[in-house]
Design an enzyme around this catalytic site. Sequence first.
Site, PDB file in Angstrom:
ATOM      1  N   CYS A  68       0.851  -1.206   0.000  1.00 41.92           N
ATOM      2  CA  CYS A  68       0.000   0.000   0.000  1.00 41.92           C
ATOM      3  C   CYS A  68       0.877   1.243   0.000  1.00 41.92           C
ATOM      4  O   CYS A  68       1.996   1.218   0.511  1.00 41.92           O
ATOM      5  CB  CYS A  68      -0.875   0.057   1.257  1.00 41.92           C
ATOM      6  SG  CYS A  68      -2.145  -1.202   1.336  1.00 41.92           S
ATOM      7  N   ASP A  69       0.334   2.310  -0.546  1.00 43.54           N
ATOM      8  CA  ASP A  69       1.009   3.600  -0.451  1.00 43.54           C
ATOM      9  C   ASP A  69      -0.046   4.697  -0.515  1.00 43.54           C
ATOM     10  O   ASP A  69      -1.019   4.575  -1.263  1.00 43.54           O
ATOM     11  CB  ASP A  69       2.020   3.788  -1.585  1.00 43.54           C
ATOM     12  CG  ASP A  69       2.908   4.991  -1.315  1.00 43.54           C
ATOM     13  OD1 ASP A  69       3.838   4.863  -0.496  1.00 43.54           O
ATOM     14  OD2 ASP A  69       2.647   6.074  -1.883  1.00 43.54           O
TER      15      ASP A  69
END
Length: 197
Positions: A70-71
């Site tokens: 995730c980012d």
Amino acid sequence: MVIPPFVLASASPARRRLLQTVGIEPIVKPSDFDESQIQLSEPAQLVQILAQRKAETVVTQFESALIMGCDSVLALNGEIYGKPADACDAIARWQLMQGNFGDLYTGHVLIDTLQNQTLVKCQVTRVYFAQMSDRAIQAYVATGEPLNCAGAFALEGFGSLFVEKITGCHSNVIGLSLPLLRQMLAELGYDVTDYWQ
């Protein structure tokens, strides 16, 4: 169907807590991917590529796993903001954010090593920030909380005091959209309840 272990390629305690809240106990393997290698001006594209690189960085460590990368970034007035560099940067950022709104983008990637499949998605949530005095901004930054968060605020912490409302997925703002995760698992043929202990 074999249920592979769930791996979180992130050091984020907030993402880990979100997963634990819904009954997923992840194996935490921070990717340590150097995010400065990727320079893009389109936020959805940026977070998806960063999330994918993070997941790909740890994929070789697992024979059979479901690896999540995730980012998150905040887009405000056409600019993209990740974590602030330091307290001065966080104060300057809050002076722009207060009384304004931004869009929080989170890239989500699931790599299923068993089925040799990769899903890449993005979720966007609009965040409306309260009007704040300079004193409140300085006090909030002094807690240290904004320094560890994309957008310089934590919805699950002190930062919640300064968010008027959000439009869209609540957990996305914390770092991982749980509804999107459920959909991505289903797309790969899994049920989130498969991970309940």
